[in-house]
Design a protein around this motif. Structure first.
Motif, PDB file in Angstrom:
ATOM      1  N   VAL A  36     -27.451  13.683 103.190  1.00 59.35           N
ATOM      2  CA  VAL A  36     -27.440  15.136 103.019  1.00 59.35           C
ATOM      3  C   VAL A  36     -27.177  15.787 104.371  1.00 59.35           C
ATOM      4  O   VAL A  36     -27.304  15.158 105.424  1.00 59.35           O
ATOM      5  CB  VAL A  36     -28.782  15.659 102.436  1.00 59.35           C
ATOM      6  N   HIS A  37     -26.799  17.053 104.329  1.00 62.74           N
ATOM      7  CA  HIS A  37     -26.606  17.844 105.549  1.00 62.74           C
ATOM      8  C   HIS A  37     -27.372  19.144 105.397  1.00 62.74           C
ATOM      9  O   HIS A  37     -27.233  19.838 104.386  1.00 62.74           O
ATOM     10  CB  HIS A  37     -25.124  18.119 105.787  1.00 62.74           C
ATOM     11  N   THR A  38     -28.189  19.461 106.382  1.00 63.24           N
ATOM     12  CA  THR A  38     -28.973  20.690 106.369  1.00 63.24           C
ATOM     13  C   THR A  38     -28.571  21.542 107.583  1.00 63.24           C
ATOM     14  O   THR A  38     -27.915  21.057 108.506  1.00 63.24           O
ATOM     15  CB  THR A  38     -30.484  20.373 106.415  1.00 63.24           C
ATOM     16  N   PRO A  39     -28.973  22.812 107.615  1.00 56.95           N
ATOM     17  CA  PRO A  39     -28.546  23.703 108.700  1.00 56.95           C
ATOM     18  C   PRO A  39     -29.033  23.251 110.076  1.00 56.95           C
ATOM     19  O   PRO A  39     -30.142  22.730 110.216  1.00 56.95           O
ATOM     20  CB  PRO A  39     -29.168  25.052 108.320  1.00 56.95           C
ATOM     21  N   VAL A  40     -28.205  23.475 111.098  1.00 56.05           N
ATOM     22  CA  VAL A  40     -28.640  23.222 112.480  1.00 56.05           C
ATOM     23  C   VAL A  40     -29.291  24.470 113.077  1.00 56.05           C
ATOM     24  O   VAL A  40     -29.909  24.384 114.142  1.00 56.05           O
ATOM     25  CB  VAL A  40     -27.474  22.762 113.383  1.00 56.05           C
ATOM     26  N   VAL A  41     -29.165  25.600 112.394  1.00 57.98           N
ATOM     27  CA  VAL A  41     -29.817  26.845 112.816  1.00 57.98           C
ATOM     28  C   VAL A  41     -30.774  27.272 111.719  1.00 57.98           C
ATOM     29  O   VAL A  41     -30.416  27.280 110.542  1.00 57.98           O
ATOM     30  CB  VAL A  41     -28.788  27.963 113.071  1.00 57.98           C
ATOM     31  N   GLY A  42     -32.009  27.610 112.092  1.00 61.01           N
ATOM     32  CA  GLY A  42     -32.997  28.058 111.122  1.00 61.01           C
ATOM     33  C   GLY A  42     -33.805  29.225 111.662  1.00 61.01           C
ATOM     34  O   GLY A  42     -33.888  29.433 112.876  1.00 61.01           O
ATOM     35  N   SER A  43     -34.409  29.965 110.747  1.00 66.10           N
ATOM     36  CA  SER A  43     -35.243  31.095 111.166  1.00 66.10           C
ATOM     37  C   SER A  43     -36.605  30.640 111.662  1.00 66.10           C
ATOM     38  O   SER A  43     -37.346  31.424 112.271  1.00 66.10           O
ATOM     39  CB  SER A  43     -35.419  32.075 109.998  1.00 66.10           C
ATOM     40  N   ASN A  44     -36.957  29.366 111.407  1.00 68.97           N
ATOM     41  CA  ASN A  44     -38.224  28.803 111.878  1.00 68.97           C
ATOM     42  C   ASN A  44     -37.971  27.506 112.623  1.00 68.97           C
ATOM     43  O   ASN A  44     -36.889  26.933 112.566  1.00 68.97           O
ATOM     44  CB  ASN A  44     -39.168  28.537 110.703  1.00 68.97           C
ATOM     45  N   THR A  45     -39.020  27.053 113.292  1.00 68.46           N
ATOM     46  CA  THR A  45     -38.951  25.785 114.012  1.00 68.46           C
ATOM     47  C   THR A  45     -40.344  25.193 114.085  1.00 68.46           C
ATOM     48  O   THR A  45     -41.315  25.769 113.575  1.00 68.46           O
ATOM     49  CB  THR A  45     -38.359  25.993 115.423  1.00 68.46           C
ATOM     50  N   VAL A  46     -40.466  24.045 114.720  1.00 71.78           N
ATOM     51  CA  VAL A  46     -41.751  23.345 114.778  1.00 71.78           C
ATOM     52  C   VAL A  46     -42.720  24.060 115.717  1.00 71.78           C
ATOM     53  O   VAL A  46     -42.320  24.633 116.728  1.00 71.78           O
ATOM     54  CB  VAL A  46     -41.566  21.883 115.228  1.00 71.78           C
ATOM     55  N   THR A  47     -44.010  23.976 115.374  1.00 68.50           N
ATOM     56  CA  THR A  47     -45.054  24.552 116.230  1.00 68.50           C
ATOM     57  C   THR A  47     -45.580  23.550 117.250  1.00 68.50           C
ATOM     58  O   THR A  47     -46.315  23.927 118.165  1.00 68.50           O
ATOM     59  CB  THR A  47     -46.229  25.052 115.365  1.00 68.50           C
ATOM     60  N   LEU A  70     -35.362  18.770 105.068  1.00 66.50           N
ATOM     61  CA  LEU A  70     -35.355  17.579 104.220  1.00 66.50           C
ATOM     62  C   LEU A  70     -36.577  17.555 103.309  1.00 66.50           C
ATOM     63  O   LEU A  70     -36.488  17.170 102.131  1.00 66.50           O
ATOM     64  CB  LEU A  70     -35.306  16.315 105.076  1.00 66.50           C
ATOM     65  N   LYS A  71     -37.722  17.971 103.813  1.00 68.79           N
ATOM     66  CA  LYS A  71     -38.921  18.000 102.970  1.00 68.79           C
ATOM     67  C   LYS A  71     -38.813  19.052 101.873  1.00 68.79           C
ATOM     68  O   LYS A  71     -39.307  18.845 100.756  1.00 68.79           O
ATOM     69  CB  LYS A  71     -40.164  18.232 103.839  1.00 68.79           C
ATOM     70  N   ARG A  72     -38.149  20.137 102.166  1.00 64.90           N
ATOM     71  CA  ARG A  72     -37.907  21.125 101.110  1.00 64.90           C
ATOM     72  C   ARG A  72     -37.003  20.555 100.026  1.00 64.90           C
ATOM     73  O   ARG A  72     -37.188  20.815  98.825  1.00 64.90           O
ATOM     74  CB  ARG A  72     -37.319  22.406 101.716  1.00 64.90           C
ATOM     75  N   LEU A  73     -36.017  19.754 100.426  1.00 64.53           N
ATOM     76  CA  LEU A  73     -35.164  19.088  99.442  1.00 64.53           C
ATOM     77  C   LEU A  73     -35.970  18.105  98.592  1.00 64.53           C
ATOM     78  O   LEU A  73     -35.813  18.046  97.361  1.00 64.53           O
ATOM     79  CB  LEU A  73     -34.021  18.349 100.136  1.00 64.53           C
ATOM     80  N   LEU A  74     -36.845  17.331  99.231  1.00 65.70           N
ATOM     81  CA  LEU A  74     -37.657  16.359  98.498  1.00 65.70           C
ATOM     82  C   LEU A  74     -38.589  17.052  97.510  1.00 65.70           C
ATOM     83  O   LEU A  74     -38.772  16.584  96.383  1.00 65.70           O
ATOM     84  CB  LEU A  74     -38.466  15.503  99.477  1.00 65.70           C
ATOM     85  N   TYR A  82     -31.217  10.766 103.647  1.00 63.81           N
ATOM     86  CA  TYR A  82     -31.155  10.710 105.098  1.00 63.81           C
ATOM     87  C   TYR A  82     -30.169  11.755 105.606  1.00 63.81           C
ATOM     88  O   TYR A  82     -29.306  12.231 104.866  1.00 63.81           O
ATOM     89  CB  TYR A  82     -30.733   9.326 105.592  1.00 63.81           C
ATOM     90  N   GLN A  83     -30.332  12.088 106.891  1.00 62.90           N
ATOM     91  CA  GLN A  83     -29.368  12.948 107.569  1.00 62.90           C
ATOM     92  C   GLN A  83     -29.043  12.329 108.915  1.00 62.90           C
ATOM     93  O   GLN A  83     -29.919  11.819 109.615  1.00 62.90           O
ATOM     94  CB  GLN A  83     -29.920  14.363 107.773  1.00 62.90           C
ATOM     95  N   LEU A  84     -27.768  12.392 109.270  1.00 62.60           N
ATOM     96  CA  LEU A  84     -27.287  11.882 110.550  1.00 62.60           C
ATOM     97  C   LEU A  84     -26.502  13.019 111.195  1.00 62.60           C
ATOM     98  O   LEU A  84     -25.463  13.421 110.685  1.00 62.60           O
ATOM     99  CB  LEU A  84     -26.396  10.660 110.312  1.00 62.60           C
ATOM    100  N   GLY A  85     -27.020  13.549 112.297  1.00 59.04           N
ATOM    101  CA  GLY A  85     -26.325  14.676 112.895  1.00 59.04           C
ATOM    102  C   GLY A  85     -27.014  15.196 114.150  1.00 59.04           C
ATOM    103  O   GLY A  85     -28.021  14.650 114.597  1.00 59.04           O
ATOM    104  N   PRO A  86     -26.488  16.292 114.713  1.00 62.28           N
ATOM    105  CA  PRO A  86     -27.012  16.809 115.978  1.00 62.28           C
ATOM    106  C   PRO A  86     -28.314  17.580 115.811  1.00 62.28           C
ATOM    107  O   PRO A  86     -28.516  18.276 114.814  1.00 62.28           O
ATOM    108  CB  PRO A  86     -25.889  17.733 116.464  1.00 62.28           C
ATOM    109  N   VAL A  87     -29.186  17.437 116.794  1.00 57.57           N
ATOM    110  CA  VAL A  87     -30.403  18.241 116.915  1.00 57.57           C
ATOM    111  C   VAL A  87     -30.506  18.689 118.371  1.00 57.57           C
ATOM    112  O   VAL A  87     -29.791  18.180 119.243  1.00 57.57           O
ATOM    113  CB  VAL A  87     -31.659  17.461 116.479  1.00 57.57           C
ATOM    114  N   PHE A  88     -31.428  19.627 118.642  1.00 61.95           N
ATOM    115  CA  PHE A  88     -31.452  20.281 119.949  1.00 61.95           C
ATOM    116  C   PHE A  88     -32.889  20.456 120.422  1.00 61.95           C
ATOM    117  O   PHE A  88     -33.765  20.869 119.654  1.00 61.95           O
ATOM    118  CB  PHE A  88     -30.783  21.655 119.855  1.00 61.95           C
ATOM    119  N   ARG A  89     -33.114  20.185 121.705  1.00 61.05           N
ATOM    120  CA  ARG A  89     -34.436  20.396 122.298  1.00 61.05           C
ATOM    121  C   ARG A  89     -34.274  20.971 123.707  1.00 61.05           C
ATOM    122  O   ARG A  89     -33.506  20.446 124.512  1.00 61.05           O
ATOM    123  CB  ARG A  89     -35.245  19.096 122.312  1.00 61.05           C
ATOM    124  N   GLU A  90     -35.012  22.021 123.957  1.00 59.68           N
ATOM    125  CA  GLU A  90     -34.915  22.729 125.232  1.00 59.68           C
ATOM    126  C   GLU A  90     -35.435  21.857 126.365  1.00 59.68           C
ATOM    127  O   GLU A  90     -36.484  21.220 126.271  1.00 59.68           O
ATOM    128  CB  GLU A  90     -35.740  24.016 125.153  1.00 59.68           C
TER     129      GLU A  90
END
Length: 309
Positions: A36-47, A70-74, A82-90
């Motif tokens: 699956v492919h999910t958005p790389v931009v979201g209105s929320n992020t991890v705390t 992915l959990k919302r999909l489940l 599974y998803q294979l793709g880019p992620v970002f961390r400051e």
């Protein structure tokens, strides 16, 4: 002066990377696991305090992981995926870090963490070839290296052990454990090993259970040649507990003057609907590919690393 425009990686490394990506996708296809492919931009992020997100001008965030989506999909009925793709961390830059990197993350319905560890082992062997894989609990791992029981030691005793091994700050217990754990990884002679049953303080989004009278997280990490390659959980399905953990994260962020992260209400609503029992794991695919091709840095398997974009 002409700016450097060439790729970070040798072309032959990028060709080998392509072949490995095909092997990985075939690995999941043969197991009937849906890509699956999910958005790389979201209105929320991890705390989570250990992860810093990249915040955009409009207030949205580049995603540090596809986990929430992915959990919302489940929860909506998606089978193992599974998803294979880019992620970002400051701020993640260095020999084995790049602010943008490739994550392979998957979730297996009905799997426990032992079953998922076996699947991770098979994937790594597909990419790197076979090897013995040891297993240690977090408690055993630190006991072997430092001769102290991290679950029984007081905060003061833990500070003393950390300071004896070069730790300078006076941080919270979890930071001290992370320091000693990272140090133990560099000293371990096993080329591949799993660490499991982490202290409950580092449960993140893993379920917690009692073992030998102590609360521990049903979580594991795979270390290969001194590098953290995979981080997996028996996933937390309780929305009340998730909300409580997010509250704790927010309180710690205030205490440490860190940027406030709002709770992801959509994720909480998904868990309230019902997240099926599952185990999930995230793999730093760039690191795994780097080991496969014999690269000495992560930049040597990236087309254009952060200093060339």
């Amino acid at each position: 002066m002409t700016p450097r425009w060439q790729p970070s990686a040798p072309i032959e490394n990028l060709q080998q990377r392509s072949e490995i990506l095909w092997k990985v996708r075939e690995f999941f296809r043969h197991r009937g696991i849906c890509e699956v492919h999910t958005p790389v931009v979201g209105s929320n992020t991890v705390t989570d305090l250990n992860i810093e997100s990249v915040r955009l001008a409009n207030g949205n965030f580049l995603q540090t992981s596809p986990e929430y989506f992915l959990k919302r999909l489940l929860a909506a009925g998606m089978p193992s995926c599974y998803q294979l793709g880019p992620v970002f961390r400051e701020g993640e830059a260095g020999r084995w870090h790049n602010p943008e990197f490739t994550m392979l993350e998957w979730y297996r319905l009905g799997f426990n963490t032992s079953e998922l560890r076996q699947e991770v082992k098979e994937l790594v062997e597909l990419v790197l070839g076979p090897s013995d894989v040891s297993e240690y609990t977090f408690r055993e791992f630190l006991l072997n290296e430092f001769q102290f029981d991290c679950l029984e030691q007081s905060d003061e005793e833990l500070h003393q052990v950390a300071q004896t091994n070069g730790y300078k700050a006076n941080d919270r217990r979890l930071d001290l454990l992370d320091f000693l754990y990272s140090l133990a990884i560099t000293r371990c002679k096993d080329s591949r090993f799993f660490v499991l049953d982490f202290p409950a303080e580092s449960s993140a989004l893993a379920q917690v259970f009692e073992h030998d009278g102590y609360q521990v997280a049903d979580r594991f990490e795979l270390i290969v040649e001194g590098l953290e390659i995979a981080n997996g959980y028996n996933e937390l399905c309780d929305p009340v507990e998730l909300n409580s953990r997010m509250d704790r994260d927010q309180a710690l962020r205030r205490q440490l003057n860190r940027f406030r992260i709002e709770k992801d209400k959509r994720l909480l609503a998904a868990l309230e609907t019902g997240l099926p029992q599952c185990s999930g794991v995230a793999v730093g695919l760039d690191r795994l590919i780097a080991l496969a091709v014999g690269a000495e840095t992560i930049q040597q398997i990236l087309s254009f690393a952060n200093d060339l974009i």
